[in-house]
Write an enzyme that holds these catalytic residues in place. Structure first.
Site, PDB file in Angstrom:
ATOM      1  N   HIS A  68      -0.717 -61.361 -19.861  1.00 39.07           N
ATOM      2  CA  HIS A  68      -1.354 -62.551 -20.426  1.00 39.07           C
ATOM      3  C   HIS A  68      -1.943 -62.228 -21.811  1.00 39.07           C
ATOM      4  CE1 HIS A  68      -0.866 -64.473 -16.672  1.00 39.07           C
ATOM      5  NE2 HIS A  68      -2.099 -64.464 -16.207  1.00 39.07           N
ATOM      6  N   CYS A  80      -7.404 -62.990 -13.014  1.00 40.04           N
ATOM      7  CA  CYS A  80      -6.787 -62.098 -14.006  1.00 40.04           C
ATOM      8  C   CYS A  80      -7.174 -62.445 -15.449  1.00 40.04           C
ATOM      9  CB  CYS A  80      -5.279 -62.115 -13.843  1.00 40.04           C
ATOM     10  SG  CYS A  80      -4.562 -63.758 -13.700  1.00 40.04           S
TER      11      CYS A  80
HETATM   12  N1  LIG Z   1       0.172 -62.469  -9.931  1.00 36.48           N
HETATM   13  C1  LIG Z   1      -0.969 -62.200 -10.514  1.00 36.48           C
HETATM   14  O1  LIG Z   1      -1.024 -61.881 -11.710  1.00 36.48           O
HETATM   15  C2  LIG Z   1      -2.248 -62.258  -9.775  1.00 36.48           C
HETATM   16  C3  LIG Z   1      -3.401 -61.863 -10.430  1.00 36.48           C
HETATM   17  C4  LIG Z   1      -4.610 -61.890  -9.758  1.00 36.48           C
HETATM   18  C5  LIG Z   1      -4.636 -62.312  -8.451  1.00 36.48           C
HETATM   19  N2  LIG Z   1      -3.490 -62.695  -7.828  1.00 36.48           N
HETATM   20  C6  LIG Z   1      -3.582 -63.110  -6.429  1.00 36.48           C
HETATM   21  O2  LIG Z   1      -2.960 -62.111  -5.625  1.00 36.48           O
HETATM   22  C7  LIG Z   1      -2.338 -62.714  -4.493  1.00 36.48           C
HETATM   23  C8  LIG Z   1      -0.861 -62.355  -4.467  1.00 36.48           C
HETATM   24  O3  LIG Z   1      -0.253 -62.845  -5.618  1.00 36.48           O
HETATM   25  P1  LIG Z   1       1.220 -62.441  -6.067  1.00 36.48           P
HETATM   26  O4  LIG Z   1       1.330 -62.937  -7.456  1.00 36.48           O
HETATM   27  O5  LIG Z   1       1.498 -61.012  -5.787  1.00 36.48           O
HETATM   28  O6  LIG Z   1       2.120 -63.370  -5.092  1.00 36.48           O
HETATM   29  P2  LIG Z   1       3.607 -63.127  -4.586  1.00 36.48           P
HETATM   30  O7  LIG Z   1       4.405 -62.360  -5.571  1.00 36.48           O
HETATM   31  O8  LIG Z   1       4.083 -64.473  -4.195  1.00 36.48           O
HETATM   32  O9  LIG Z   1       3.437 -62.224  -3.278  1.00 36.48           O
HETATM   33  C9  LIG Z   1       2.852 -62.721  -2.098  1.00 36.48           C
HETATM   34  C10 LIG Z   1       2.823 -61.626  -1.060  1.00 36.48           C
HETATM   35  O10 LIG Z   1       2.155 -62.138   0.096  1.00 36.48           O
HETATM   36  C11 LIG Z   1       2.989 -61.895   1.223  1.00 36.48           C
HETATM   37  N3  LIG Z   1       2.790 -62.919   2.248  1.00 36.48           N
HETATM   38  C12 LIG Z   1       3.025 -64.243   2.175  1.00 36.48           C
HETATM   39  N4  LIG Z   1       2.732 -64.831   3.365  1.00 36.48           N
HETATM   40  C13 LIG Z   1       2.298 -63.855   4.177  1.00 36.48           C
HETATM   41  C14 LIG Z   1       1.870 -63.795   5.510  1.00 36.48           C
HETATM   42  N5  LIG Z   1       1.790 -64.898   6.263  1.00 36.48           N
HETATM   43  N6  LIG Z   1       1.483 -62.595   6.028  1.00 36.48           N
HETATM   44  C15 LIG Z   1       1.538 -61.495   5.288  1.00 36.48           C
HETATM   45  N7  LIG Z   1       1.956 -61.453   4.001  1.00 36.48           N
HETATM   46  C16 LIG Z   1       2.325 -62.638   3.465  1.00 36.48           C
HETATM   47  C17 LIG Z   1       4.398 -61.945   0.668  1.00 36.48           C
HETATM   48  O11 LIG Z   1       5.274 -61.328   1.576  1.00 36.48           O
HETATM   49  P3  LIG Z   1       6.849 -61.686   1.601  1.00 36.48           P
HETATM   50  O12 LIG Z   1       7.457 -60.984   0.418  1.00 36.48           O
HETATM   51  O13 LIG Z   1       7.289 -61.122   2.901  1.00 36.48           O
HETATM   52  O14 LIG Z   1       6.970 -63.174   1.512  1.00 36.48           O
HETATM   53  C18 LIG Z   1       4.196 -61.142  -0.607  1.00 36.48           C
HETATM   54  O15 LIG Z   1       4.150 -59.780  -0.315  1.00 36.48           O
HETATM   55  C19 LIG Z   1      -2.628 -64.218  -4.620  1.00 36.48           C
HETATM   56  O16 LIG Z   1      -3.808 -64.518  -3.915  1.00 36.48           O
HETATM   57  C20 LIG Z   1      -2.858 -64.398  -6.100  1.00 36.48           C
HETATM   58  O17 LIG Z   1      -3.661 -65.528  -6.389  1.00 36.48           O
HETATM   59  C21 LIG Z   1      -2.300 -62.683  -8.450  1.00 36.48           C
END
Ligand SMILES: NC(=O)c1ccc[n+]([C@@H]2O[C@H](COP(=O)([O-])OP(=O)(O)OC[C@H]3O[C@@H](n4cnc5c(N)ncnc54)[C@H](OP(=O)(O)O)[C@@H]3O)[C@@H](O)[C@H]2O)c1
Length: 372
Positions: free
Chosen positions: A267, A153
Site C-alpha cells: 500500500h 494495515c
Molecule cells: N490481506 C491483508 O493485507 C490483510 C492485512 C491486515 C489484516 N488482514 C486480515 O487478515 C485476515 C486474512 O486475510 P487474507 O487477506 O489473508 O485473506 P485470504 O487470502 O482470503 O485468506 C483467508 C484464509 O482463511 C482461511 N479460512 C477461510 N474460512 C475458514 C474457516 N472456516 N476455517 C479455517 N480457515 C478458514 C482460508 O483457508 P482456505 O484457503 O482453505 O479457504 C485462508 O487460509 C482477514 O481477517 C483480513 O481482514 C488482511
C-alpha cells in the site's frame, strides 16, 4: 487459567495459513527464528492436506476446528489468526480460557476495551499487563490466555511514519490519501487483478466478480462498507479510531480517502500533516531515520522515491517525497530549505501490508511475548 505451561519452545498455530496473510506469517516465523518451533498450519476443509513449505520442511494443512471443545486449544500456546473476523470471534472465548494467546489480524477485537492494539515499535508498553499476568501464571505452573489485536494495515503503515514525527512536534492533523493494493483484499483480490488484467490485454470485456468495479487499468473507492451519513468508509474510519487507541489520545484528527489501485502488493499513502510545534525537515529526517523499521528513499535529484515494488516482500516502511508544505507557510511563495521552521509537511509512504501491515507485525508481537 488451565493447562500446564508448555516446553521452552512455544507451540504456534497459524490459522488461515493458506491465505495471503497466513502464507506470509509462515515466512515471517521462519525469518524471526521460529523455524525449529512446533508450528501447525490450519485452514478450511478446502485446503485439507495441502503442503506448505516452512523452514526447509513441509507443513500439512489441517482442517481448522472452531468448536469450543477443539483439541488444538490445549496443544498450542500462541495462535496467529488470519482467517477473518467471524472465526476470530467464534473461537476467542474458548481458546483464551484454555490458555492460548491469540494474535488476531482481523478487525474483530481491535476496538474492544482491554484488548491491546499493538505495533511493537510504537506501543510495546500496551503488552505489559498481559506479559505480567502470563509471567505470574507461569510461576504457579499454569498459563493464561489473552487476545492481542493487530491493527489495520493502512493504519500500521501510516503510524510507522507519523509516530516519530508525532514524538518530535505533535501531529495535530493529517490528511491521508491511500493507494491500496489488491493483496490487501486477500487471495481473491489478487486473483481478480490478475484475471481482469489478462482479460483487458486480450481485448475481452471486463467481468468483475470479487470487487464491484473492474480492477484492471482502473482504480476505485475502497471496497469496505460505506457510512452513507458521514460518507466515510470503514477503512477510513479504522485509520482514525485505531490511531486514537494506539497513540492513547482522544485528540487525533485524520481525514482519510482510501482508494484501491491496480497494484498487486504494498500500500502507498500520500500524507499532509500539520504539527503543533514548528520543526524543520532536517529534524524530521533525523527522527525518521532513527526510528526502527523505516527506510528513507528520497532522492530529489534522480526522482527516486518509494514504490510498491520496492516495498514488496521487505520488512521496512519506505518514506520519501519529504517536503515542507508551502501552503502552510506564512508566505506560500517562499522557498523553504531543510532548516526552515514549519508546521506543515508532505510525505509519501509505502509499506508491504502483507508484512508490516499484517504478518510481520503479528510475528513481532509474538517475539515480544515469547522470543524465539
Ligand atoms: N490481506 C491483508 O493485507 C490483510 C492485512 C491486515 C489484516 N488482514 C486480515 O487478515 C485476515 C486474512 O486475510 P487474507 O487477506 O489473508 O485473506 P485470504 O487470502 O482470503 O485468506 C483467508 C484464509 O482463511 C482461511 N479460512 C477461510 N474460512 C475458514 C474457516 N472456516 N476455517 C479455517 N480457515 C478458514 C482460508 O483457508 P482456505 O484457503 O482453505 O479457504 C485462508 O487460509 C482477514 O481477517 C483480513 O481482514 C488482511
Amino acid at each position: 487459567m488451565s493447562n500446564p505451561p508448555s516446553s521452552s519452545r512455544p507451540r504456534i498455530a497459524v490459522i488461515g495459513a493458506t491465505g495471503a496473510v497466513g502464507r506470509e506469517m509462515l515466512l515471517c516465523l521462519e525469518q524471526w527464528g521460529y523455524g525449529q518451533h512446533p508450528v501447525r498450519a490450519f485452514a478450511s476443509p478446502r485446503s485439507a492436506g495441502q503442503q506448505l513449505p516452512f523452514a526447509g520442511r513441509s507443513l500439512t494443512v489441517e482442517v481448522f476446528d472452531d468448536a469450543p471443545t477443539a483439541k488444538w486449544m490445549h496443544q498450542v500456546d500462541f495462535a496467529l489468526l488470519a482467517a477473518g473476523s467471524s472465526i476470530s470471534k467464534k473461537i476467542a472465548s474458548a481458546a483464551t480460557s484454555s490458555g492460548v494467546i491469540l494474535i488476531d489480524n482481523s478487525s474483530a477485537f481491535r476496538m474492544t476495551p482491554g484488548v491491546p492494539l499493538v505495533v511493537p515499535e510504537i506501543n510495546p508498553d500496551h503488552l505489559a499487563d498481559l506479559i505480567a499476568k502470563r509471567t505470574a501464571a507461569a510461576k504457579q505452573g499454569s498459563r493464561i490466555g489473552g487476545i492481542i489485536a493487530n491493527p489495520n494495515c493502512s493504519t500500521i503503515i501510516l503510524l510507522m511514519a507519523l509516530t516519530p514525527i508525532h514524538k518530535l512536534a505533535t501531529v495535530q492533523r493529517a490528511v491521508v490519501s491511500t493507494y491500496q493494493a489488491a493483496s490487501g483484499a486477500g487471495a481473491q483480490g489478487m486473483d481478480e487483478l490478475a484475471l481482469l488484467t489478462r482479460q483487458a490485454l486480450d481485448g475481452n470485456p471486463l467481468t468483475p466478480s470479487f470487487f464491484t468495479e473492474p480492477y484492471a487499468f482502473n482504480l476505485f473507492s475502497h471496497n469496505s462498507q460505506m457510512d452513507v451519513q458521514t460518507g466515510a468508509n470503514v477503512e477510513e474510519q479504522k485509520m482514525l479510531d485505531e490511531t486514537a487507541k494506539i497513540w492513547a489520545s482522544d485528540d487525533v484528527r485524520i481525514s482519510a480517502t482510501c482508494i484501491r489501485v491496480p497494484v498487486m502488493r504494498a500500500h502507498s499513502e500520500s500524507v499532509n500533516i500539520t504539527l503543533k510545534s514548528p520543526t524543520t525537515l532536517r529534524d524530521i529526517r533525523l527522527a525518521l531515520s532513527s526510528f526502527p523499521g523505516i527506510k528513507i528513499i528520497d532522492d530529489r535529484a534522480t526522482n527516486t522515491f518509494p514504490t510498491p515494488l520496492k516495498a514488496s516482500g521487505g520488512n521496512d516502511v519506505l518514506i520519501g517525497r519529504l517536503r515542507v508544505d508551502r501552503s502552510q507557510l506564512p508566505d506560500p511563495c517562499a522557498t523553504p530549505t531543510d532548516d526552515t521552521p514549519a508546521t506543515g509537511f508532505d510525505l509519501f509512504i509505502v509499506g508491504d501490508q502483507l508484512r508490516k501491515g499484517a504478518a510481520q507485525n503479528a510475528v513481532q508481537i509474538l517475539a515480544a511475548l515469547a522470543p524465539a
